[in-house]
Scaffold this motif. Structure first.
Motif, PDB file in Angstrom:
ATOM      1  N   CYS A   1     -15.430   5.875  -8.438  1.00 51.11           N
ATOM      2  CA  CYS A   1     -14.611   6.765  -7.618  1.00 51.11           C
ATOM      3  C   CYS A   1     -15.030   8.192  -7.935  1.00 51.11           C
TER       4      CYS A   1
ATOM      5  N   LYS B   1      -7.169   0.994  -9.219  1.00 55.29           N
ATOM      6  CA  LYS B   1      -6.438   0.887  -7.957  1.00 55.29           C
ATOM      7  C   LYS B   1      -7.317   0.288  -6.864  1.00 55.29           C
TER       8      LYS B   1
ATOM      9  N   THR C   1      -6.231  -3.087  -4.870  1.00 60.48           N
ATOM     10  CA  THR C   1      -6.171  -3.131  -3.411  1.00 60.48           C
ATOM     11  C   THR C   1      -7.090  -4.206  -2.858  1.00 60.48           C
TER      12      THR C   1
ATOM     13  N   SER D   1      -5.881  -7.696  -0.869  1.00 64.12           N
ATOM     14  CA  SER D   1      -6.324  -7.998   0.493  1.00 64.12           C
ATOM     15  C   SER D   1      -7.008  -9.354   0.582  1.00 64.12           C
TER      16      SER D   1
ATOM     17  N   MET E   1     -12.722   0.444   2.474  1.00 59.96           N
ATOM     18  CA  MET E   1     -12.179   1.523   1.651  1.00 59.96           C
ATOM     19  C   MET E   1     -13.100   2.739   1.637  1.00 59.96           C
TER      20      MET E   1
ATOM     21  N   ARG F   1     -12.266   5.213   4.184  1.00 59.51           N
ATOM     22  CA  ARG F   1     -10.910   5.793   4.136  1.00 59.51           C
ATOM     23  C   ARG F   1     -10.803   6.711   2.922  1.00 59.51           C
ATOM     24  N   SER F   2     -11.363   7.907   3.055  1.00 62.72           N
ATOM     25  CA  SER F   2     -11.351   8.833   1.918  1.00 62.72           C
ATOM     26  C   SER F   2      -9.929   9.204   1.523  1.00 62.72           C
TER      27      SER F   2
ATOM     28  N   LEU G   1      -7.460   7.196   1.340  1.00 58.45           N
ATOM     29  CA  LEU G   1      -6.998   6.149   0.427  1.00 58.45           C
ATOM     30  C   LEU G   1      -7.549   6.397  -0.968  1.00 58.45           C
TER      31      LEU G   1
ATOM     32  N   ASP H   1      -8.329   9.280  -2.144  1.00 58.88           N
ATOM     33  CA  ASP H   1      -7.552  10.419  -2.638  1.00 58.88           C
ATOM     34  C   ASP H   1      -6.267   9.942  -3.306  1.00 58.88           C
ATOM     35  N   ALA H   2      -5.605   8.977  -2.660  1.00 57.36           N
ATOM     36  CA  ALA H   2      -4.336   8.480  -3.192  1.00 57.36           C
ATOM     37  C   ALA H   2      -4.523   7.838  -4.563  1.00 57.36           C
ATOM     38  N   PHE H   3      -5.662   7.209  -4.782  1.00 55.60           N
ATOM     39  CA  PHE H   3      -5.922   6.584  -6.077  1.00 55.60           C
ATOM     40  C   PHE H   3      -6.064   7.623  -7.187  1.00 55.60           C
TER      41      PHE H   3
END
Length: 207
Positions: A63, A152, A156, A160, A183, A186-187, A189, A191-193
């Motif tokens: 990441c 994370k 995820t 799934s 994933m 989906r930058s 997503l 970011d949320a991690f």
């Protein structure tokens, strides 16, 4: 290599104009993870799985974070079919090849943060790090999964794949890559991690 706090890694990265790159590995087998699902009243849902053999898909993921840039997820997979002589997981050359590929893609120095796995501290890894002036490496505290956003990613991905049945090594690899590729697109997503590690989501620079 030295212990690190997330804030400390961020300061070092800012001084060097570097990306903060968190790394981790996980594995997925043919045994599907169980999860709650919908079914007609009185009909217990049945998920048929192929759990025989020792097929395993290992994944090494990165990441990547830098303020003003879109967050990135970079990964590599390694398939173990249970054959004699096959590597069961990632080895030092595999990790180094992944980091070299990330450096080429990110086009900037890297401040790498990963756990204290013995492979991460082996002499070949130390030698490779010393030979790469663009790379600085810091070790997470022991038992600090909450500080690594890649955890994370795995959570995820595995969620799934719950109740998802595959019967061959090829299908398993394709399913894992499919989830990770989604994933990557989906930058937000990714970011949320990062938010749980003490890093604010990077705001992409406006053109």
């Amino acid at each position: 290599m030295a212990p690190v706090s997330v804030a400390g890694a961020k300061r070092v990265a800012v001084r060097r104009g570097a990306w903060i790159v968190f790394a981790d590995e996980c594995g997925q087998t043919l045994r599907a993870h169980k999860a709650t699902t919908w079914a007609p009243r009185g009909a217990t849902p049945v998920v048929k799985v192929t759990a025989k053999g020792t097929v395993r898909v290992s994944v090494a993921g990165l990441c990547c974070y830098r303020p003003g840039e879109r967050s990135r997820l970079i990964y590599r997979t390694l398939l173990y079919r249970g054959h004699k002589g096959e590597p069961k997981g990632f080895r030092e050359p595999d990790f180094i090849a992944l980091l070299d590929a990330a450096h080429q893609q990110l086009q900037a120095p890297i401040v790498l943060v990963w756990d204290r796995l013995s492979t991460h501290r082996s002499p070949p890894i130390r030698k490779a790090i010393a030979a790469r002036p663009w790379l600085r490496v810091y070790l997470l505290p022991s038992y600090a999964q909450e500080l690594n956003p890649v955890e994370k990613v795995w959570s995820t991905m595995k969620r799934s794949l719950s109740n998802h049945c595959v019967s061959t090594a090829t299908d398993l690899t394709a399913a894992v890559k499919n989830r990770l590729n989604r994933m990557q697109c989906r930058s937000g997503l990714i970011d949320a991690f990062f938010t749980g590690t003490g890093l604010s989501p990077p705001t992409p620079a406006r053109p």
